[in-house]
Motif scaffolding. Structure first.
Motif, short mmCIF file in Angstrom:
data_model
loop_
_atom_site.label_atom_id
_atom_site.label_comp_id
_atom_site.label_asym_id
_atom_site.label_seq_id
_atom_site.Cartn_x
_atom_site.Cartn_y
_atom_site.Cartn_z
N LYS A 65 0.87 -1.17 0.00
CA LYS A 65 0.00 0.00 0.00
C LYS A 65 0.91 1.22 0.00
O LYS A 65 1.95 1.22 0.65
N ASN A 83 0.14 -4.97 -8.04
CA ASN A 83 -0.98 -5.02 -7.10
C ASN A 83 -0.72 -4.23 -5.81
O ASN A 83 -1.06 -4.68 -4.71
N MET A 86 -2.96 2.06 -4.18
CA MET A 86 -2.56 3.48 -4.16
C MET A 86 -3.58 4.27 -3.35
O MET A 86 -4.79 4.08 -3.53
N VAL A 87 -3.11 5.12 -2.45
CA VAL A 87 -4.00 5.93 -1.63
C VAL A 87 -3.58 7.39 -1.77
O VAL A 87 -2.40 7.71 -1.64
N ILE A 88 -4.56 8.25 -2.06
CA ILE A 88 -4.25 9.67 -2.19
C ILE A 88 -4.89 10.43 -1.04
O ILE A 88 -6.10 10.31 -0.80
N LYS B 98 -9.86 -0.03 -13.31
CA LYS B 98 -8.87 1.05 -13.29
C LYS B 98 -9.41 2.35 -12.73
O LYS B 98 -9.04 3.42 -13.19
N TRP B 100 -10.99 4.86 -9.32
CA TRP B 100 -10.67 5.20 -7.95
C TRP B 100 -11.92 5.27 -7.07
O TRP B 100 -13.00 5.59 -7.54
N ALA B 108 -9.94 10.11 1.83
CA ALA B 108 -8.82 9.52 1.10
C ALA B 108 -9.36 8.89 -0.18
O ALA B 108 -10.46 8.36 -0.21
N ARG B 109 -8.57 8.99 -1.25
CA ARG B 109 -8.94 8.30 -2.50
C ARG B 109 -8.02 7.09 -2.64
O ARG B 109 -6.86 7.16 -2.27
N PHE B 110 -8.51 5.99 -3.17
CA PHE B 110 -7.65 4.81 -3.26
C PHE B 110 -8.09 3.86 -4.37
O PHE B 110 -9.20 3.95 -4.88
N THR B 111 -7.18 2.98 -4.73
CA THR B 111 -7.49 1.93 -5.71
C THR B 111 -7.68 0.62 -4.96
O THR B 111 -7.26 0.48 -3.82
N ILE B 112 -8.30 -0.32 -5.62
CA ILE B 112 -8.43 -1.67 -5.06
C ILE B 112 -7.66 -2.61 -5.98
O ILE B 112 -8.09 -2.87 -7.10
N PRO B 113 -6.50 -3.09 -5.56
CA PRO B 113 -5.77 -4.02 -6.41
C PRO B 113 -6.57 -5.31 -6.58
O PRO B 113 -7.40 -5.65 -5.72
N PRO B 122 -8.49 2.15 3.18
CA PRO B 122 -7.20 1.66 3.67
C PRO B 122 -6.59 2.56 4.74
O PRO B 122 -5.61 2.19 5.37
#
Lengths: 105, 133, 299, 298
Positions: A65, A83, A86-88, B98, B100, B108-113, B122
């Motif tokens: 992460k 994998n 990503m956290v913004i 793909k 967010w 918070a902004r995030f992706t999920i692998p 997260p």
């Protein structure tokens, strides 16, 4: 799981760095033990490819992460491939400690 | 502990946050929560007119799972119409191609692998998350 | 050998493209029909917009040699990573991952020298294409068009120039804006530079940067003042002080700006503007006559 | 603190005039010229330089002729034709052609080649009558670098934080390359200045593609919208189709050029003009968007 947080300095009191490839330091937080470790970013002054190198470092350090202010397209591709989540975070004036505490809840 | 549900792929999140009935002042009780994957199942089967096998492949789940999601989606929409309830689009157990997500709790902004087993925020662990349009 | 002229300006929007297109037309009418225009603004080539009826004569892809890492042979020693000054190579030994990012690669060949295991092979990757067009004006138009995001501007410009193998009397290069590498590459082999500027403080500021660069590069040049009548006289003072040739002034008029906007430029030019282009051609003609490779004795 | 970048693709669309006009109406903001290749904003902001910093650019190699044995190994390895024989004998490197890959340095058997980072670029922290201003000057022929853009933006961000400024306003670079990417990543909104010409539309399309790939909110401003109405309409159609709100527009106004010559923003030069009124509206809407996340009145 390990989390990488971009930082402006080498301690918990340092501010959160919203740049990814050009962050001065990387903080690695081990979420199981709660321990943190700091690494200086060797590529902070690279003319190009800083994001790619940061992504390489992230994977190398075993982070699943990564928390930063934004990710460039090349870093995104690479992190996606491995994998890595990503956290913004867009807030200003956070210290690394603030983020670590938020994660620990 | 229950086995974690596998994540379902949603190609595009719904373009609305919810629906409200009109012509009836007293819509009754709590809104119906339509999950993203339920919306997606309805769309694939009844809008794109795919058969269940095709649709299940698009969503990356088994045909049986698809049938269950689809059935639930239809019942929820029917319930909302008959009992005059609002419909709310809620982020469920889906990951978006793909794209967010955003946490409504800590922003918070995030992706999920693809390998992820959970879809909570997260950072703060909140489950109050939705797709970033 | 052709007589090569670059049309350049420090700043964008001074009318460099307009001048290039019209100058080709004027040269074709007044001097020689063997005149080719090459659009070297490979990131945003715009010259072709002025030739709506152009016919594509040929198209060639331009490739960049990008190394590829054979992970079966690779020992993950990371020596190539160390050699790569552009951070284009990612090697992760535990994951058995080794890859070159083509958009960061400058094709310098360092990694191939670094690799002791024969794991690196260079493969061509397309970075854009060169198009030759018949425009009905002189020898037509050659255009380099770089893919969005590629860093290979200088390679593209080099290839564009190499693709011009025919013998023209005059070749015009429409240079990219600014004073950085691609501009240096464009003017590297020219015999003369036409600088286009406008009489505003912005125009003057950027002209000064450009003059500094051309003096460094030891290239002869002259200045065309576009949109004359707008702005102030500072630019004239500067040119006078520095003893720089003014080739022509092109008066500003709004109707003309409208023609630029619609891409309709080669017809109905007012007499004053026509006169300006004739002046540029005359100045160039004088230089061209002195040019060693010139076989221009017809007159 | 919120950050806005003003972009235009092609040069000369009026981006700097728009930025300068916004600078005179935006309160409590820090300004940053991201156009490091051909910086212009300083001409209007007339800054008083407080700090000068050297920016270390790309590597440039050179040969120590005392050590060089003229073996030519470096020349055969150079992919950029930057190494040449002198007429009188001996090898030299043309600094303008050198890409800074340092391969020659590594292959030279006698260690005659060294590389140094170019010191021909500078950046400045200044005061202007509108507020703090960070800007840069690249040496001619230097490689156009996203890194310098990142550097000036970082400094502008720091100043905004230290002074409690509400906004950072970036005057973006031309083009769609690496420096344009560096000027938009992580900003809160992008304002696209478009001039209604064929090439203006062409460039706008490529920029919209780029900004969208970063999912940054995008707004448009049309400059000289009365020059050719047909293309203005085409641009409006394109923007509507892509859900991009037009925050404002300027007609062709000689005040704009005259103000530039006077080294003033158009707001200062012609405070009562339609042009000034229009830019005030743009900033009001932009400010409202940045503060509450939506555009007022559209």
């Amino acid at each position: 799981m390990k989390t990488l947080i971009t930082s402006t300095g080498g301690s918990l009191d340092a501010s959160f760095d919203k740049r990814y490839g050009r962050a001065a330091w990387f903080c690695i937080l081990d979420e199981q033990t709660g321990k943190t470790e700091f690494f200086e970013n060797e590529n902070v002054n690279a003319t190009g490819g800083a994001g790619t190198k940061a992504a390489e470092k992230t994977v190398e350090l075993g982070a699943g992460k990564v928390i930063s202010g934004d990710f460039g397209p090349k870093a995104k591709d690479l992190l996606e491939k491995f994998n890595v989540q990503m956290v913004i975070i867009e807030e200003d004036d956070l210290t690394i400690k603030d983020i670590v505490e938020r994660i620990k809840g | 502990m229950a086995r974690p549900k596998s994540l379902r792929k949603v190609v595009k999140p719904p373009g609305f946050k919810g629906y409200k009935p009109y012509g009836n002042q007293n819509a009754s009780g709590s809104p119906v929560e339509l999950l993203y994957e339920e919306y997606e199942a309805l769309k694939l089967a009844d809008f794109d007119l795919m058969n269940h096998l095709e649709a299940s492949r698009v969503m990356g789940v088994s045909r049986a799972t698809f049938a269950r999601i689809y059935e639930r989606a239809r019942r929820k929409v029917a319930l909302a119409l008959v009992e005059v309830k609002e419909i709310k689009a809620v982020y469920g157990h889906a990951y978006l191609d793909k794209s967010w997500l955003i946490c409504n709790n800590c922003n918070a902004r995030f992706t999920i692998p693809q390998t992820a087993s959970e879809h909570n925020c997260p950072v703060c662990r909140s489950s109050n998350v939705e797709a970033v349009k | 050998m052709s007589y090569r002229i670059a049309i350049a300006s420090g700043k964008g929007g001074t009318g460099k493209t307009t001048v290039s297109v019209n100058l080709q037309n004027a040269i074709a009418n007044q001097l020689t029909s063997a005149v080719l225009l090459a659009d070297c603004d490979v990131e945003e080539p715009n010259d072709r917009i002025f030739f709506p009826d152009a016919k594509v004569a040929s198209q060639t892809k331009v490739h960049q040699m990008v190394p590829e890492i054979d992970t079966d042979k690779c020992t993950f020693c990371r020596k190539c990573v160390e050699y790569c000054e552009f951070n284009a190579i990612v090697v992760l030994p535990p994951a058995g991952f080794a890859e070159v990012n083509a958009s960061l690669c400058h094709s310098c060949g360092a990694c191939s020298v670094a690799c002791q295991d024969g794991a690196i092979n260079e493969k061509p990757v397309p970075v854009g294409e060169i198009t030759r067009m018949d425009t009905g004006v002189g020898g037509g138009l050659a255009e380099g068009n770089l893919k969005v995001g590629s860093a290979m501007q200088t390679l593209m410009i080099k290839e564009l120039k190499k693709s011009i193998t025919e013998d023209y009397d005059v070749v015009l290069y429409d240079a990219p804006p600014g004073t950085s590498c691609p501009v240096v590459e464009t003017v590297a082999d020219v015999d003369y530079v036409v600088l286009v500027t406008e009489p505003t403080p912005f125009g003057l500021n950027d002209l000064m940067l450009m003059v500094e660069l051309l003096i460094d590069l030891d290239k002869p040049f002259g200045v065309v003042i576009n949109k004359a009548g707008l702005g102030n006289r500072d630019i004239y003072e500067f040119l006078n002080e520095q003893n720089i040739d003014i080739l022509a002034e092109i008066p500003f008029n709004k109707a003309y700006a409208g023609k630029y906007a619609s891409g309709d430029l080669l017809t109905d030019i007012d007499p004053e503007t026509t006169e300006s282009y004739l002046n540029i051609v005359k100045s160039i003609e004088e230089r061209y006559l002195q040019y060693e490779g010139s076989n221009y004795f017809k007159w | 603190m919120k950050e806005v970048t003003i972009l235009s693709g092609k040069g000369g669309a009026g981006k700097t005039s728009v930025t300068a006009a916004i600078a005179s109406v935006a309160e409590n903001a820090v300004f940053c010229d991201n156009d490091v290749d051909a910086a212009d904003l300083h001409l209007i902001l007339n800054p008083e330089v407080k700090e000068t910093h050297t920016f270390f650019g790309a590597w440039v190699a050179s040969i120590d002729e005392d050590k060089c044995t003229n073996c030519g190994i470096c020349k055969s390895h150079c992919h950029f034709d930057a190494i040449h024989y002198r007429e009188e004998g001996g090898l030299y490197i043309n600094p303008f052609q050198c890409e800074g890959c340092r391969l020659c340095e590594r292959v030279c058997p006698v260690g005659a080649i060294t590389s140094e980072r170019s010191e021909n670029n500078f950046w400045y922290v200044s005061d202007s009558r509108f507020g703090p201003f960070v800007h840069a000057k690249m040496g001619p022929g230097e490689e156009n670098s996203g890194k310098l853009v990142t550097e000036v933006r970082r400094k502008a961000g720091e100043i905004a934080k230290a002074t409690g400024a509400d906004f950072v306003i970036n005057d973006g670079p031309p083009g769609i390359g690496c420096s344009a990417i560096s000027s938009v990543t992580g900003t809160n909104a992008v304002l696209l200045v478009i001039e209604p010409t064929r090439s203006g539309l062409h460039d706008a399309r490529r920029l919209v593609e780029l900004v969208n790939s970063f999912k940054i909110p995008l707004f448009a401003f049309i400059n000289k919208d009365d020059i050719i109405v047909e293309i203005t309409k085409e641009i409006e159609r394109y923007l509507t189709e892509n859900d991009i709100a037009i925050l404002g527009r300027w007609g062709f106004d000689t005040n704009i050029v005259e103000s530039m010559v006077d080294k003033k923003s158009v707001v200062e030069y012609a405070p009562g003009s339609e042009t000034t009124r229009s830019i005030k509206m743009v900033w009001e809407q932009m400010k409202a968007f940045l503060e509450v996340g939506k555009v007022v009145g559209s």
